[in-house]
Design a protein around this motif. Structure first.
Motif, PDB file in Angstrom:
ATOM      1  N   PRO A 151       0.810  -1.223   0.000  1.00 38.07           N
ATOM      2  CA  PRO A 151       0.000   0.000   0.000  1.00 38.07           C
ATOM      3  C   PRO A 151       0.841   1.270   0.000  1.00 38.07           C
ATOM      4  O   PRO A 151       1.963   1.287   0.503  1.00 38.07           O
ATOM      5  CB  PRO A 151      -0.785  -0.125   1.305  1.00 38.07           C
ATOM      6  N   ASP A 152       0.268   2.311  -0.563  1.00 37.40           N
ATOM      7  CA  ASP A 152       0.883   3.639  -0.474  1.00 37.40           C
ATOM      8  C   ASP A 152       0.570   4.271   0.881  1.00 37.40           C
ATOM      9  O   ASP A 152       1.332   5.111   1.366  1.00 37.40           O
ATOM     10  CB  ASP A 152       0.340   4.547  -1.588  1.00 37.40           C
ATOM     11  N   VAL A 153      -0.563   3.867   1.445  1.00 36.86           N
ATOM     12  CA  VAL A 153      -1.023   4.420   2.718  1.00 36.86           C
ATOM     13  C   VAL A 153      -1.601   3.293   3.568  1.00 36.86           C
ATOM     14  O   VAL A 153      -2.279   2.405   3.053  1.00 36.86           O
ATOM     15  CB  VAL A 153      -2.121   5.489   2.498  1.00 36.86           C
ATOM     16  N   ILE A 154      -1.337   3.342   4.862  1.00 36.68           N
ATOM     17  CA  ILE A 154      -1.990   2.431   5.812  1.00 36.68           C
ATOM     18  C   ILE A 154      -2.994   3.257   6.613  1.00 36.68           C
ATOM     19  O   ILE A 154      -2.678   4.327   7.128  1.00 36.68           O
ATOM     20  CB  ILE A 154      -0.966   1.756   6.748  1.00 36.68           C
ATOM     21  N   LEU A 155      -4.219   2.744   6.671  1.00 35.24           N
ATOM     22  CA  LEU A 155      -5.307   3.428   7.364  1.00 35.24           C
ATOM     23  C   LEU A 155      -5.743   2.597   8.562  1.00 35.24           C
ATOM     24  O   LEU A 155      -5.904   1.371   8.451  1.00 35.24           O
ATOM     25  CB  LEU A 155      -6.487   3.620   6.404  1.00 35.24           C
ATOM     26  N   ASP A 159       7.519  -2.208   7.095  1.00 34.54           N
ATOM     27  CA  ASP A 159       8.707  -1.471   6.650  1.00 34.54           C
ATOM     28  C   ASP A 159       9.089  -1.757   5.203  1.00 34.54           C
ATOM     29  O   ASP A 159       9.866  -1.024   4.596  1.00 34.54           O
ATOM     30  CB  ASP A 159       9.898  -1.771   7.565  1.00 34.54           C
ATOM     31  N   LYS A 160       8.522  -2.816   4.622  1.00 34.21           N
ATOM     32  CA  LYS A 160       8.836  -3.175   3.237  1.00 34.21           C
ATOM     33  C   LYS A 160       7.801  -2.647   2.247  1.00 34.21           C
ATOM     34  O   LYS A 160       7.898  -2.895   1.051  1.00 34.21           O
ATOM     35  CB  LYS A 160       8.956  -4.706   3.117  1.00 34.21           C
ATOM     36  N   THR A 161       6.807  -1.920   2.742  1.00 36.22           N
ATOM     37  CA  THR A 161       5.782  -1.334   1.865  1.00 36.22           C
ATOM     38  C   THR A 161       6.098   0.134   1.604  1.00 36.22           C
ATOM     39  O   THR A 161       6.845   0.766   2.350  1.00 36.22           O
ATOM     40  CB  THR A 161       4.383  -1.426   2.521  1.00 36.22           C
ATOM     41  N   LYS A 176       7.837   2.759   4.239  1.00 29.99           N
ATOM     42  CA  LYS A 176       9.061   3.482   3.871  1.00 29.99           C
ATOM     43  C   LYS A 176       8.863   4.996   3.952  1.00 29.99           C
ATOM     44  O   LYS A 176       9.784   5.728   4.345  1.00 29.99           O
ATOM     45  CB  LYS A 176       9.485   3.088   2.450  1.00 29.99           C
ATOM     46  N   ASN A 177       7.654   5.442   3.576  1.00 29.63           N
ATOM     47  CA  ASN A 177       7.366   6.882   3.578  1.00 29.63           C
ATOM     48  C   ASN A 177       6.628   7.348   4.830  1.00 29.63           C
ATOM     49  O   ASN A 177       6.241   8.518   4.929  1.00 29.63           O
ATOM     50  CB  ASN A 177       6.542   7.241   2.335  1.00 29.63           C
ATOM     51  N   LYS A 178       6.411   6.402   5.759  1.00 28.07           N
ATOM     52  CA  LYS A 178       5.671   6.688   7.002  1.00 28.07           C
ATOM     53  C   LYS A 178       4.324   7.344   6.717  1.00 28.07           C
ATOM     54  O   LYS A 178       3.927   8.317   7.357  1.00 28.07           O
ATOM     55  CB  LYS A 178       6.511   7.565   7.939  1.00 28.07           C
ATOM     56  N   ARG A 179       3.639   6.770   5.745  1.00 23.83           N
ATOM     57  CA  ARG A 179       2.312   7.279   5.356  1.00 23.83           C
ATOM     58  C   ARG A 179       1.247   6.491   6.111  1.00 23.83           C
ATOM     59  O   ARG A 179       0.700   5.500   5.628  1.00 23.83           O
ATOM     60  CB  ARG A 179       2.113   7.160   3.844  1.00 23.83           C
ATOM     61  N   ILE A 180       0.965   6.920   7.325  1.00 23.35           N
ATOM     62  CA  ILE A 180      -0.020   6.278   8.193  1.00 23.35           C
ATOM     63  C   ILE A 180      -1.124   7.286   8.501  1.00 23.35           C
ATOM     64  O   ILE A 180      -0.855   8.409   8.926  1.00 23.35           O
ATOM     65  CB  ILE A 180       0.613   5.809   9.526  1.00 23.35           C
ATOM     66  N   ILE A 181      -2.369   6.888   8.276  1.00 19.58           N
ATOM     67  CA  ILE A 181      -3.512   7.743   8.586  1.00 19.58           C
ATOM     68  C   ILE A 181      -4.358   7.052   9.646  1.00 19.58           C
ATOM     69  O   ILE A 181      -4.685   5.871   9.527  1.00 19.58           O
ATOM     70  CB  ILE A 181      -4.373   7.997   7.336  1.00 19.58           C
ATOM     71  N   THR A 182      -4.716   7.792  10.691  1.00 27.39           N
ATOM     72  CA  THR A 182      -5.643   7.267  11.687  1.00 27.39           C
ATOM     73  C   THR A 182      -6.841   8.205  11.780  1.00 27.39           C
ATOM     74  O   THR A 182      -6.695   9.423  11.716  1.00 27.39           O
ATOM     75  CB  THR A 182      -4.986   7.130  13.075  1.00 27.39           C
TER      76      THR A 182
END
Length: 295
Positions: free
Chosen positions: A231-235, A257-259, A263-269
Motif C-alpha cells: 500500500p501507499d497508505v496504511i489506514l 517497513d517493506k511497503t 518506507k514513507n511513514k504514510r499512516i492515517i488514523t
C-alpha cells in the motif's frame, strides 16, 4: 326568560371549558408537538447501531435515546445521556434492554444476532431492523427509514443533501493511492480489509483504491499480505492505532517497513465511527479521508 338565558350561557361556558381541558389532556397523553415534528410522548428509544444513532440525533430526537450499543459514540453527548449496553454481537442481553423500559428498539440487519433479534421480536416492544447499504444513497435511505420509524414529520431533505454538499471539492488523484486498512485490537489481533466492506466503500469514496482485492471481508494480517498489497497508505482507526502504541508501533508490524506506506511513514488514523457508520456524516468522512490522502 332572562334567567333561562343566563343558565344557557353558563352551561355553554362550562361545556367549552370541559371540551378544552379534554383536548389538552388527549394531546398530553398521545403526542408532544414541537416546531415541525411529532414525537410520541415519553418515547424511550434503544439504538443498536452507530449510524442509526446519528440519524436519530440528526432528526432531532437524541433526547429520546435511553440506551445505545458501544458503536454509538456520536454525537459526543449521547455517550453520557444514554446507557451503554455493550456490543450487539458480543453478549448484549435482552434483560439489559428491557430494564430501560423502551418504547422503540432500532437496529440493523448486519449487526444484530439472530438470537437477540428473536428476543426483541418476542418482547412486545415496537422494533425496526433496517437494511443498511454502505453508499451515499444508502446513507440517505437510512435517514429516511429512521424518520419513518420515528413518525418524523419535518423535512429530511436538508440532512440528506448535506451528504453531497460535504463531498464537494474532493481532490482528484491522477492515480488512486492504494490504501490498506488494518483493524487492530492490540498487536496480537490484526486484521486487514478485503473487498465488500464498509471501509473499502469509504476508501473508494475518498478517491483511493483498496490495496487488497484477492479476498472478501476481513482476514488476519500477515507480512506476506502486506508486501503483496504494497500500500501507499496504511489506514487505521484511532483506537486501533492506540492499541498498538501509535505510529511507532504500526511501523514495527512485520512487513510494514517493506511497503511504500512504511518506507514513507504514510499512516492515517481516523475515528472509526466517522469512517464506517455511513450515516448523516458520510460526506464529511469521505472529505476528511480525501484530504488526508492528498497531503
Amino acid at each position: 326568560m332572562k334567567k333561562i338565558n343566563q343558565l344557557l350561557v353558563m352551561a355553554f361556558i362550562m361545556l367549552a371549558t370541559v371540551s378544552c381541558k379534554k383536548e389538552e389532556k388527549t394531546t398530553e397523553e398521545t403526542t408532544v408537538k414541537t416546531d415541525s415534528t411529532t414525537v410520541a410522548a415519553g418515547a424511550r428509544i434503544i439504538s443498536l447501531n452507530g449510524a442509526v444513532t446519528e440519524a436519530v440525533a440528526a432528526l432531532g430526537h437524541e433526547k429520546e435515546i435511553v440506551g445505545r450499543d458501544v458503536t454509538s459514540t456520536y454525537p459526543e453527548s449521547v455517550k453520557t445521556s444514554a446507557k451503554d449496553l455493550g456490543h450487539v454481537k458480543r453478549g448484549m442481553s435482552i434483560e439489559a434492554i428491557m430494564e430501560l423500559k423502551p418504547t422503540l428498539i432500532l437496529g440493523t440487519e448486519e449487526d444484530i444476532t439472530p438470537e437477540l433479534k428473536s428476543k426483541i421480536e418476542g418482547s412486545g416492544i415496537k422494533w425496526v431492523i433496517f437494511k443498511q447499504e454502505f453508499t451515499p444513497e444508502g446513507a440517505k435511505k437510512l435517514i429516511a427509514d429512521v424518520a419513518t420509524a420515528l413518525d418524523h414529520k419535518a423535512d429530511i431533505k436538508p440532512i440528506q443533501d448535506k451528504i453531497d454538499t460535504d463531498r464537494s471539492g474532493l481532490v482528484a488523484f491522477k492515480k488512486a493511492p492504494k490504501v490498506l486498512f488494518i483493524y487492530a485490537r492490540g498487536a496480537n489481533m490484526l486484521m486487514v480489509s478485503g473487498t465488500g466492506t464498509p471501509i473499502e466503500s469509504m476508501i473508494q469514496l475518498a478517491g483511493g483504491a483498496n490495496a487488497v482485492t484477492d479476498f472478501a471481508d476481513f482476514k488476519p494480517l500477515t507480512p506476506e499480505a502486506l508486501i503483496k498489497g504494497n500500500p501507499d497508505v496504511i489506514l487505521m482507526f484511532d483506537s486501533g492505532a492506540e492499541s498498538v502504541k501509535g505510529i511507532d508501533g504500526i511501523l514495527k508490524i512485520p512487513g510494514v517497513d517493506k511497503t511504500n506506506a512504511g518506507k514513507n511513514k504514510r499512516i492515517i488514523t481516523m475515528d472509526g465511527g466517522l469512517l464506517t457508520n455511513f450515516g448523516p456524516r458520510t460526506g464529511e468522512a469521505a472529505k476528511a479521508l480525501n484530504q488526508l490522502l492528498a497531503k
